[in-house]
Design an enzyme around this catalytic site. Structure first.
Site, mmCIF file in Angstrom:
data_model
loop_
_atom_site.group_PDB
_atom_site.id
_atom_site.type_symbol
_atom_site.label_atom_id
_atom_site.label_comp_id
_atom_site.label_asym_id
_atom_site.label_seq_id
_atom_site.Cartn_x
_atom_site.Cartn_y
_atom_site.Cartn_z
ATOM 1 N N GLY A 80 -50.823 -27.295 -15.393
ATOM 2 C CA GLY A 80 -49.796 -27.709 -16.343
ATOM 3 C C GLY A 80 -48.481 -28.032 -15.662
ATOM 4 C CE LYS A 101 -44.156 -20.788 -13.903
ATOM 5 N NZ LYS A 101 -43.229 -20.143 -14.898
ATOM 6 C CG ASP A 192 -38.006 -20.080 -24.137
ATOM 7 O OD1 ASP A 192 -37.777 -20.467 -25.311
ATOM 8 O OD2 ASP A 192 -38.416 -20.833 -23.237
#
Length: 289
Positions: A80, A101, A192
């Site tokens: 992603g 990541k 978030d």
């Protein structure tokens, strides 16, 4: 002219050595021309130039802080893309699958390092686990090595399957709130929480992810009936942010509970839009009256 190092010595040193060799060659040619014109003085200049360049080569090789990710991990595919980073599936030397990541740049590095520092304190079945954090100063990249959780984001799952049953929603609610409780007990606010930051698998197990803008408060969450942390930075995704984020007078970790509400709404009704937001805010204002 100095010989370039073999490829076995590493791509980083090989490339750097070639670059320096070109500098040495230019210095050699310039100095040799000088020696022809100026005799001994030119030879002395050439000797000094070569000596200084050798020292410069050694200094650069010793201080270069590069990191070859592919030496430790076999990259399989991209999972992603996000605003400041992208995630890839990989295997380590032991054959274990991990999620990596990757971010680039100083600002993104600070966010990724913040995520690592918070996640390494957390141990919860419903929060993604972190294994390591590495920086490559040569490429200006940072890598966060995490647990690989096979699934999809909750918003994508709902888009593909439609609204969830009340029973499934209840199960997801328990897991999300459990993760939030673990955060708040350590004085951490996620800030978030939304469907895009929750992973879900075929067994309806979930993992809370993306802690890049999360923050640790100055004190722990000691009284469970009262929110004690205080923040002022105006963050969070506009569609999902709690009403108090708009008042510019500070807010607490309770905004994570609002985020959990947006997740439950999405599970039951299939989506969360600006209309959904208005309905929730209206209900919130009525409850305060």
């Amino acid at each position: 002219k100095m010989d370039t190092k073999s490829e076995a010595a590493g791509h980083k040193e090989f490339s750097l050595q070639k670059e320096i060799d070109l500098d040495v060659e230019c210095l050699s040619l310039n100095s040799l021309e000088g020696s022809q014109n100026n005799g001994r003085l030119g030879k002395r200049k050439f000797s000094l130039s070569l000596s200084m360049t050798k020292e410069m080569v050694q200094f650069k090789l010793n201080t270069s802080k590069g990191y070859d990710l592919k030496k430790d991990y076999h990259i399989i595919e991209t999972l992603g893309m996000g605003t400041y980073a992208y995630v890839r599936l990989a295997k380590n030397k032991a054959g274990k699958q991990v999620a990596i990541k990757t971010s680039r740049g100083t600002t993104s590095r600070a966010l990724l390092k913040n995520e690592y520092n918070l996640l390494k304190r957390l141990v919860d079945d419903n929060i993604i686990r972190v294994y390591d954090y590495v920086e490559d100063e040569v490429k200006n990249e940072s890598y966060l090595i995490m647990e690989y959780f096979e699934g999809t984001t909750l918003d994508e799952y709902i888009d593909e399957n439609g609204p969830l049953s009340e029973e499934d929603t209840r199960g997801i609610a328990i897991q999300v709130l459990s993760a939030i409780l673990s955060l708040h007990e350590l004085g951490i606010a996620h800030r978030d929480i939304k469907p895009q930051n929750v992973l879900i698998n075929s067994l309806k197990e979930i993992k809370l992810i993306d802690f890049n803008i999360s923050k640790s408060g100055s004190q722990s969450f000691e009284q469970k009936e009262k929110f004690t942390l205080l923040f002022y930075t105006q963050i969070s995704s506009p569609l999902y942010c709690a009403p108090e984020l708009k008042n510019n007078i500070g807010y607490t970790e309770s905004i994570d509970i609002w985020g959990a509400g947006t997740i439950l709404f999405s599970c039951l009704f299939g989506s969360f839009t600006s209309l959904s937001l208005n309905r929730l805010k209206s209900s919130s204002e009525r409850s305060e009256c």
